[in-house]
Enzyme design. Structure first.
Site, PDB file in Angstrom:
ATOM      1  N   CYS A   1       0.808  -1.222   0.000  1.00 53.58           N
ATOM      2  CA  CYS A   1       0.000   0.000   0.000  1.00 53.58           C
ATOM      3  C   CYS A   1       0.840   1.270   0.000  1.00 53.58           C
ATOM      4  O   CYS A   1       0.651   2.153  -0.835  1.00 53.58           O
ATOM      5  CB  CYS A   1      -1.003  -0.002   1.159  1.00 53.58           C
ATOM      6  SG  CYS A   1      -0.280   0.104   2.813  1.00 53.58           S
TER       7      CYS A   1
ATOM      8  N   HIS B   1      -2.785   1.315   6.847  1.00 53.37           N
ATOM      9  CA  HIS B   1      -3.021   1.191   5.413  1.00 53.37           C
ATOM     10  C   HIS B   1      -3.207   2.574   4.809  1.00 53.37           C
ATOM     11  O   HIS B   1      -3.658   3.496   5.490  1.00 53.37           O
ATOM     12  CB  HIS B   1      -4.280   0.337   5.161  1.00 53.37           C
ATOM     13  CG  HIS B   1      -4.512  -0.005   3.720  1.00 53.37           C
ATOM     14  ND1 HIS B   1      -3.666  -0.802   2.994  1.00 53.37           N
ATOM     15  CD2 HIS B   1      -5.506   0.350   2.868  1.00 53.37           C
ATOM     16  CE1 HIS B   1      -4.127  -0.928   1.751  1.00 53.37           C
ATOM     17  NE2 HIS B   1      -5.247  -0.229   1.651  1.00 53.37           N
TER      18      HIS B   1
ATOM     19  N   HIS C   1      -5.544   1.535  -4.360  1.00 53.91           N
ATOM     20  CA  HIS C   1      -4.657   0.988  -3.332  1.00 53.91           C
ATOM     21  C   HIS C   1      -4.203  -0.422  -3.691  1.00 53.91           C
ATOM     22  O   HIS C   1      -4.739  -1.052  -4.599  1.00 53.91           O
ATOM     23  CB  HIS C   1      -5.336   1.022  -1.958  1.00 53.91           C
ATOM     24  CG  HIS C   1      -6.469   0.053  -1.796  1.00 53.91           C
ATOM     25  ND1 HIS C   1      -6.651  -0.685  -0.661  1.00 53.91           N
ATOM     26  CD2 HIS C   1      -7.477  -0.300  -2.623  1.00 53.91           C
ATOM     27  CE1 HIS C   1      -7.735  -1.449  -0.804  1.00 53.91           C
ATOM     28  NE2 HIS C   1      -8.244  -1.223  -1.978  1.00 53.91           N
TER      29      HIS C   1
END
Length: 159
Positions: free
Chosen positions: A73, A123, A135
């Site tokens: 990510c 994240h 993502h």
């Protein structure tokens, strides 16, 4: 109506039209409910980073990878912003710490969306508009556009 009365009326109407035209050309005239241009588009580097992230659609997730063909990510956001001329640190938490923290009401395309739990950011994705992010979600997945699935998010703008 005399010419004297008519001329000020015409000048007044012309003046009003000119002011409206100038305001529209300058970008200050908005339809009701429309977002200002800056809010809709964001800075040029943010737009470029968003486009770079989107161009990586389908690239496989790999923990610790920062491109050009595999990403985790924060590796995706690092790569996208590097291509846009901005440097970010490596992890999602470090990226959150480096960005200017913003509210949901000022969120623009290209801003970063950080997911958090227990006081830590775990994240990050690039905001694409309409409550969606680009993502690299997890092992076994690929870079994709997805709806934000929780309210436990924070927002950051890369300076």
């Amino acid at each position: 109506m005399t010419a004297q009365n008519h001329v000020p009326s015409v000048l007044s109407r012309t003046g009003a039209v000119s002011a409206l035209t100038l305001a529209a050309l300058a970008g200050t005239l908005l339809a009701p409910g429309a977002a200002p241009a800056a809010q809709a588009a964001g800075p040029a580097h943010a737009t470029k980073a968003l486009n770079v992230a989107a161009s990586k659609k389908g690239s496989p997730y790999k923990y610790g990878a920062a491109g050009p063909s595999r990403f985790d990510c924060s590796g995706l956001t690092l790569y996208a912003y590097k291509k846009a001329g901005k440097n970010l640190p490596r992890t999602a938490q470090q990226q959150y710490n480096r960005t200017r923290h913003i509210s949901a009401s000022t969120l623009q395309k290209g801003d970063l969306v950080f997911f958090h739990s227990g006081g830590r950011v775990y994240h990050v994705g690039v905001y694409a508009g309409s409550n969606r992010i680009w993502h690299a979600p997890k092992a076994g997945s690929v870079v994709k556009l997805e709806r934000i699935w929780t309210k436990k998010v924070l927002y950051g703008r890369v300076r």
